[in-house]
Design an enzyme around this catalytic site. Structure first.
Site, PDB file in Angstrom:
ATOM      1  N   SER A   1       0.965  -1.236   0.046  1.00  0.00           N
ATOM      2  CA  SER A   1      -0.032  -0.036   0.072  1.00  0.00           C
ATOM      3  C   SER A   1       0.980   1.354  -0.054  1.00  0.00           C
ATOM      4  O   SER A   1       2.261   1.081   0.271  1.00  0.00           O
ATOM      5  CB  SER A   1      -1.043   0.187   1.266  1.00  0.00           C
TER       6      SER A   1
ATOM      7  N   ASP B   1      -4.882  -9.275   3.504  1.00  0.00           N
ATOM      8  CA  ASP B   1      -3.924  -8.523   4.470  1.00  0.00           C
ATOM      9  C   ASP B   1      -4.228  -8.786   5.839  1.00  0.00           C
ATOM     10  O   ASP B   1      -3.154  -9.286   6.656  1.00  0.00           O
ATOM     11  CB  ASP B   1      -3.991  -6.915   4.160  1.00  0.00           C
TER      12      ASP B   1
ATOM     13  N   GLU C   1     -11.220   0.176  -9.626  1.00  0.00           N
ATOM     14  CA  GLU C   1     -12.471  -0.338  -8.711  1.00  0.00           C
ATOM     15  C   GLU C   1     -13.906   0.269  -9.206  1.00  0.00           C
ATOM     16  O   GLU C   1     -13.928   1.531  -9.389  1.00  0.00           O
ATOM     17  CB  GLU C   1     -12.131  -0.342  -7.150  1.00  0.00           C
TER      18      GLU C   1
ATOM     19  N   HIS D   1     -12.966  -4.200   4.196  1.00  0.00           N
ATOM     20  CA  HIS D   1     -11.624  -4.217   4.880  1.00  0.00           C
ATOM     21  C   HIS D   1     -11.596  -4.345   6.503  1.00  0.00           C
ATOM     22  O   HIS D   1     -12.672  -3.933   6.877  1.00  0.00           O
ATOM     23  CB  HIS D   1     -10.969  -3.125   4.551  1.00  0.00           C
ATOM     24  N   GLY D   2     -10.399  -4.958   6.761  1.00  0.00           N
ATOM     25  CA  GLY D   2     -10.206  -4.931   8.065  1.00  0.00           C
ATOM     26  C   GLY D   2     -10.509  -5.912   8.985  1.00  0.00           C
ATOM     27  O   GLY D   2     -10.922  -7.072   8.592  1.00  0.00           O
TER      28      GLY D   2
ATOM     29  N   ASP E   1      -7.090   3.544  -7.472  1.00  0.00           N
ATOM     30  CA  ASP E   1      -8.229   3.648  -6.747  1.00  0.00           C
ATOM     31  C   ASP E   1      -9.186   4.872  -6.656  1.00  0.00           C
ATOM     32  O   ASP E   1      -9.065   5.700  -5.782  1.00  0.00           O
ATOM     33  CB  ASP E   1      -7.932   3.104  -5.249  1.00  0.00           C
TER      34      ASP E   1
ATOM     35  N   HIS F   1     -11.447  -7.430  -3.041  1.00  0.00           N
ATOM     36  CA  HIS F   1     -10.627  -6.868  -1.795  1.00  0.00           C
ATOM     37  C   HIS F   1     -11.389  -7.299  -0.531  1.00  0.00           C
ATOM     38  O   HIS F   1     -12.339  -7.995  -0.549  1.00  0.00           O
ATOM     39  CB  HIS F   1     -10.722  -5.450  -1.880  1.00  0.00           C
TER      40      HIS F   1
ATOM     41  N   ASN G   1      -7.537 -10.432  -2.430  1.00  0.00           N
ATOM     42  CA  ASN G   1      -6.688  -9.779  -1.587  1.00  0.00           C
ATOM     43  C   ASN G   1      -6.847  -9.993  -0.123  1.00  0.00           C
ATOM     44  O   ASN G   1      -7.992 -10.129   0.413  1.00  0.00           O
ATOM     45  CB  ASN G   1      -7.078  -8.013  -1.633  1.00  0.00           C
TER      46      ASN G   1
ATOM     47  N   ASP H   1      -1.217  -1.434  -3.883  1.00  0.00           N
ATOM     48  CA  ASP H   1      -2.713  -1.605  -3.249  1.00  0.00           C
ATOM     49  C   ASP H   1      -3.251  -0.265  -3.209  1.00  0.00           C
ATOM     50  O   ASP H   1      -2.432   0.584  -2.508  1.00  0.00           O
ATOM     51  CB  ASP H   1      -2.510  -2.474  -2.222  1.00  0.00           C
TER      52      ASP H   1
HETATM   53  P1  13P Z   1      -8.477  -7.645   4.259  1.00  0.00           P
HETATM   54  O1  13P Z   1      -8.572  -6.585   5.312  1.00  0.00           O
HETATM   55  O2  13P Z   1      -9.734  -8.486   4.490  1.00  0.00           O
HETATM   56  O3  13P Z   1      -7.327  -8.526   4.688  1.00  0.00           O
HETATM   57  O4  13P Z   1      -8.363  -6.806   2.873  1.00  0.00           O
HETATM   58  C1  13P Z   1      -7.192  -6.616   2.257  1.00  0.00           C
HETATM   59  C2  13P Z   1      -7.296  -5.914   0.972  1.00  0.00           C
HETATM   60  O5  13P Z   1      -8.235  -5.822   0.379  1.00  0.00           O
HETATM   61  C3  13P Z   1      -6.026  -5.273   0.698  1.00  0.00           C
HETATM   62  O6  13P Z   1      -6.278  -4.390  -0.477  1.00  0.00           O
HETATM   63  O1  G3H Z   2      -6.629  -2.514   2.004  1.00  0.00           O
HETATM   64  C1  G3H Z   2      -5.819  -2.052   2.465  1.00  0.00           C
HETATM   65  C2  G3H Z   2      -4.694  -2.851   3.082  1.00  0.00           C
HETATM   66  O2  G3H Z   2      -4.881  -3.769   4.028  1.00  0.00           O
HETATM   67  C3  G3H Z   2      -3.619  -2.079   3.162  1.00  0.00           C
HETATM   68  O3  G3H Z   2      -3.607  -1.368   4.367  1.00  0.00           O
HETATM   69  O4  G3H Z   2      -3.002   0.842   4.163  1.00  0.00           O
HETATM   70  O5  G3H Z   2      -2.759  -0.129   6.507  1.00  0.00           O
HETATM   71  O6  G3H Z   2      -0.916  -0.749   4.530  1.00  0.00           O
HETATM   72  P1  G3H Z   2      -2.457  -0.315   4.961  1.00  0.00           P
HETATM   73 ZN    ZN Z   3      -8.192  -3.542  -0.523  1.00  0.00          ZN
END
Ligand code: 13P
Ligand code: G3H
Ligand code: ZN
Length: 326
Positions: free
Chosen positions: A57, A268, A146, A190-191, A116, A223, A266, A94
């Protein structure tokens, strides 16, 4: 151009996605922030014979230092090759939030970028995505855009509710922009706090099917697809962490999506949880430990082992290429 991704041994996502769609699996796209996470990801992929997308990212790139990122990706390829694996490895930006960042990443060896602009209106999203694609394609770099907005935290913008992708927009978007893959919003988020225990997370597979009908064979990206494994939430709490009970996207729903036009998924948060659980366990059981290798090493192993299982349970990407020796 400071570094060309081809000179670093990296691949763009074109062939990766074509093969994934032909063979009914999805390419894992895992984020990394440090050396041990990069090692966990590439060792897992090489040992499973799975293609892999290393995601960074904008925030991670700042954290690592942009001068270092290309060499980490080059090192990832070297790790896979030294183990006898021929897996393709992509380095992907990302959630790129500006054309300036997209261009800088291409200049610094990225083989794939996401622009994005999904938070803008349709016309602005088209204009920004088109400009990114035109620039990137001069260098054979792949571009993801997206349509729709995920709930949760995206680019430091928090959304309480999903704005699902409208399938009737996808043909025009893809045609007008020339992008190579499309991230859609069908109920992932996300998260770590996607759903509460007791919720019944259900992906909108009807939207996915309609998107697929309108742009057949076009690579789709999901994602926000972490499963938020209970074992790691519990382990983090057992060893002194604070985390709300939460659940993620069920593996079997993602596995179903991976068999369709979804070519990239994706993840993370799951890696963050596994890594943190590994560190907490060491400190919880041995408070005297202060050698970083003794807590980052087990964290790396935890993340690697978990990602290996995910390549079977979610991505279906095991054995797509030559497996490395262990
Ligand atoms: P998660 O937070 O579900 O792992 O998604 C990660 C993501 O979409 C990164 O772009
Ligand atoms: O979708 C976002 C990813 O999980 C990246 O997260 O911006 O905290 O590195 P970050
Ligand atoms: Zn994402």
């Amino acid at each position: 151009m400071k570094y060309n991704y081809k000179d670093l041994g990296l691949s763009n996502t074109k062939e990766m996605f074509a093969k994934a769609n032909r063979e009914g699996y999805a390419v894992p796209a895992f984020n990394f922030n440090n050396l041990e996470q990069m090692q966990a990801i590439v060792e897992a992929a090489a040992e499973m014979g799975s293609p892999v997308i290393l995601q960074v990212s904008g925030g991670a790139r700042k954290y690592i230092n942009k001068e270092v990122v290309p060499f980490m990706a080059q090192a990832a390829v070297a790790i896979a090759r030294s183990k006898g694996s021929d897996i393709p490895v992509a380095l992907h930006l990302d959630h790129g939030d500006s054309l300036e960042l997209v261009k800088d990443c291409i200049d610094y060896g990225f083989s794939s970028v996401m622009i994005d602009a999904s938070h803008y209106d349709f016309a602005t999203n088209v204009a920004k995505s088109k400009e990114a694609a035109e620039y990137a394609h001069q260098f054979d770099v792949s571009v993801e855009a997206e349509l729709g907005i995920l709930a949760g935290i995206e680019d430091e913008v928090s959304h309480d509710a999903h704005i699902f992708t409208q399938p009737e927009e996808v043909e025009e978007f893809v045609k007008a922009t020339g992008v190579d893959s499309l991230a859609i919003s069908i109920g992932t988020s996300h998260g770590a706090h996607k759903f509460k225990p007791g919720d019944n997370p259900t992906l909108k597979l009807d939207i996915l099917a309609e998107v697929e009908r309108r742009i057949p064979g076009f690579p789709i990206v999901l994602h926000g697809s972490s499963s938020v494994p209970k074992v790691y939430v519990d382990m983090i709490k057992e060893f002194g962490g604070e985390l709300k009970d939460a659940i993620g996207i069920p593996d079997e729903q993602l596995r179903g999506a991976a068999k369709s036009a979804v070519a990239k998924i994706n993840v993370d948060t799951d890696g963050r949880l596994a890594f943190t659980a590994g560190i907490r366990k060491v400190f919880g059981t041995n408070p005297k430990e202060f050698d970083p290798r003794k807590y980052l090493g087990p964290a790396r192993e935890e993340m690697k082992a978990y990602y290996k299982t995910k390549m079977v349970t979610v991505f279906g990407s095991e054995g797509a290429y030559t497996k490395a020796s262990k």
